[in-house]
Design an enzyme around this catalytic site. Structure first.
Site, PDB file in Angstrom:
ATOM      1  N   ASP A  60      47.493  42.968  40.508  1.00 31.97           N
ATOM      2  CA  ASP A  60      47.001  42.133  39.421  1.00 31.97           C
ATOM      3  C   ASP A  60      45.948  42.867  38.604  1.00 31.97           C
ATOM      4  O   ASP A  60      45.551  43.982  38.919  1.00 31.97           O
ATOM      5  CB  ASP A  60      46.410  40.841  39.984  1.00 31.97           C
ATOM      6  CG  ASP A  60      47.462  39.965  40.655  1.00 31.97           C
ATOM      7  OD1 ASP A  60      48.627  40.021  40.238  1.00 31.97           O
ATOM      8  OD2 ASP A  60      47.103  39.240  41.605  1.00 31.97           O
ATOM      9  N   TYR A 124      46.415  46.582  52.693  1.00 31.93           N
ATOM     10  CA  TYR A 124      45.425  46.102  51.749  1.00 31.93           C
ATOM     11  C   TYR A 124      44.036  46.232  52.369  1.00 31.93           C
ATOM     12  O   TYR A 124      43.848  45.910  53.530  1.00 31.93           O
ATOM     13  CB  TYR A 124      45.665  44.626  51.402  1.00 31.93           C
ATOM     14  CG  TYR A 124      47.017  44.346  50.797  1.00 31.93           C
ATOM     15  CD1 TYR A 124      47.162  44.211  49.425  1.00 31.93           C
ATOM     16  CD2 TYR A 124      48.148  44.216  51.607  1.00 31.93           C
ATOM     17  CE1 TYR A 124      48.406  43.961  48.864  1.00 31.93           C
ATOM     18  CE2 TYR A 124      49.393  43.970  51.053  1.00 31.93           C
ATOM     19  CZ  TYR A 124      49.519  43.837  49.686  1.00 31.93           C
ATOM     20  OH  TYR A 124      50.751  43.591  49.143  1.00 31.93           O
TER      21      TYR A 124
END
Length: 279
Positions: A60, A124
């Site tokens: 994003d 992540y």
């Protein structure tokens, strides 16, 4: 007569603050995607047909990548040999300047390889900076590289206990955004590893700031932004008086960074990287 195009696997990294995300967007927007710049750079290499980057993992706006992956097919003019991996790497990085995007490696792969569908796992790392009452207290070298949640000390034991509940294969629908279905129809994912550990600040050795934090490593097979939600829920579990269903951290805080971080700054790190099965 031109032969078949050559397919390449490239690993690349970027500092995502100035981009709308990794995926291509319309060029008339104020912020465009990393893919726009990748395809603009490869067009400078004069392929005989337009080149499309097929990116393995979406990120994003404001999210950084240590090592995302993509494949692309390049058809050169008749009589011109295919690029070597080294030539493609050097050419792309030359035309990507001065953007904070770098090709880390490039190699030929078979025509059946797909960067998204051949991926084996994704990692992540979320960085939480603790002890800052206001954003103005965030060290300048940590700007856009961490999330500084309000409040006092975290209950790390509670966060670790909450994290254990996420391990294994689950339906993560409640962690996804409403628009995530188009990118990943199935919300079922397997979380293989979750770790919380102290981190280091970029200028920690200088002892300029007295902040604290923890570092978390998520190792999921995941898409569509749900790791950000799991990070938020884990943080909520460690915050006294806060419900574990507290909304996820802001996107800017979900930073993936290649830089190490220092003893007085304790971030909750979230890093994203990809491993692919190369064919």
């Amino acid at each position: 007569m031109a032969g078949a195009p050559a397919r390449y696997l490239v690993f690349f990294q970027y500092f995502g603050t100035r981009y709308s995300g990794v995926m291509e967007t319309k060029s008339d927007q104020a912020l465009v995607g990393v893919q726009n710049y990748l395809e603009k750079a490869v067009a400078q290499l004069r392929p005989s047909a337009p080149v499309k980057f097929h990116i393995s993992s979406r990120t994003d706006r404001g999210v950084h990548a240590l090592a995302n992956a993509a494949h692309l097919d390049i058809q050169r003019a008749p009589g011109r040999p295919p690029f070597t991996g080294a030539q493609l790497l050097q050419g792309l990085n030359h035309h990507l300047r001065p953007e904070p995007i770098r090709i880390l490696s490039a190699q030929r792969v078979s025509s059946t390889f797909h960067a998204r569908f051949c991926a084996l796992s994704r990692t992540y790392v979320y960085r939480l900076l603790l002890g800052c009452a206001h954003r103005s207290q965030i060290p300048v070298f940590e700007q856009d590289l961490c999330w500084a949640p309000p409040g006092g000390p975290l209950d790390i034991a509670a966060m670790r206990a909450a994290g254990q509940l996420l391990l294994g294969t689950h339906d993560f629908s409640t962690f996804r955004s409403p628009r995530a279905g188009a990118a990943a129809p199935s919300p079922v994912r397997t979380l293989q590893l979750l770790q919380l550990r102290p981190g280091r600040g970029l200028l920690g050795q200088q002892r300029l700031h007295r902040c604290g934090g923890w570092s978390g490593l998520w190792w999921p097979w995941a898409r569509a932004g749900w790791p950000r939600g799991s990070c938020g829920s884990c943080w909520s579990s460690g915050t006294p008086g806060r419900c574990p269903r507290t909304p996820r951290p802001r996107r800017r805080g979900c930073s993936c960074t290649a830089w190490s971080t220092g003893p007085q700054i304790w971030p909750l790190q979230v890093s994203q990287q990809k491993r692919s099965s190369v064919g």
